[in-house]
Write a protein that holds these residues in place. Sequence first.
Motif: not given
Ligand code: 13P
Length: 306
Positions: A24, A196, A213, A110, A266, A61-62, A127, A112, A38-39, A22, A198
């Motif tokens: 992050y 974002h 993202t 979501y 992360m 969770f991913m 997202s 997550n 992204d997710s 990811h 969130e």
């Molecule tokens: P996205 O990468 O899907 O935008 O999600 C961000 C996120 O919070 C991942 O934990």
Amino acid sequence: MESIIDKIKKLKSERNAIILAHYYQDPSIQDIADFLGDSLALAQAAQKTNADVIVFCGVHFMAETAKILNPEKIVVMPDINAGCSLADSAPPDKFKEWVEKHPGHTVISYINCSAEVKALSDIICTSSNAEKIIRSVPEDTPICFAPDKYLGSYLIKKTGRQMVLWNGTCQVHETFSEIELIKLQKKYPNALVLAHPECPDNILHYADYIGSTSGIIKYATDSPNKEFIIATEEGIIHQLRKKNPDKIFYPLPGLNGCACNQCPHMRVHTLEKLLLALENLEPRIEIDEELRKKALRPLQKMLELS
Ligand code: 13P
Ligand code: SF4
């Protein structure tokens, strides 16, 4: 002497493994990944891969989603302790009670969230596709949305659909400082704000663009503008700078200038742990088959609609 990067590359090919990461992640991990996303893109990549082993550099969770989609593959994480405050905010027993209190509602969760929460949901979203998923539910059907209340409120405004919201938050995005944002805007008046969803409304209020993202990276790359304030986890800045060496990116700090714009979950992965995961094929993600089948249904619905 063989470098750690060489060792990872060699083992990766011996194991027929793929490294998914990811945005992050620490830059050192991003640079060695086979696929960054992204997710949604990561779930799609996990669905398509021919590799025998998926090394997931993201949060639990991913990796769990990758395993739900690939029960026959080995899915490992460099550090199994990479959690998520949003996923943790929805314990399955409490979530089940909440769902039962809202009969007749379509439950959109979501991504997550845990496999147990997915199994209790009707459709999953990320997202990138949340708006589309919400609009796919018939107008007269009430919706429960979990676990992110800020993403939920943003989507209510965006779609005009009333939704019952679970009270969860991302510990990184909820800590961004509005005062620091105003200061950055004063200092760099030509900078666009990319955020974002969130983030809470007091931050989104200033945004020129709101998206996932991948959406943020695409927007900055396509934009003729040269300066951007970035309101999401600062790992993304590495990709933004790589793709746009001529542009300037200012990460938005957290409250009191703390480094809380880095997700502590992360960031637990390191190259050393990644090498060990490839060597030992541990720690693995394992899911009970009954639960996996139940969690797969709402995920498949999302992937069909995406
Ligand atoms: P996205 O990468 O899907 O935008 O999600 C961000 C996120 O919070 C991942 O934990
Ligand atoms: Fe969870 Fe927030 Fe970290 Fe993403 S940034 S993994 S939502 S705690």
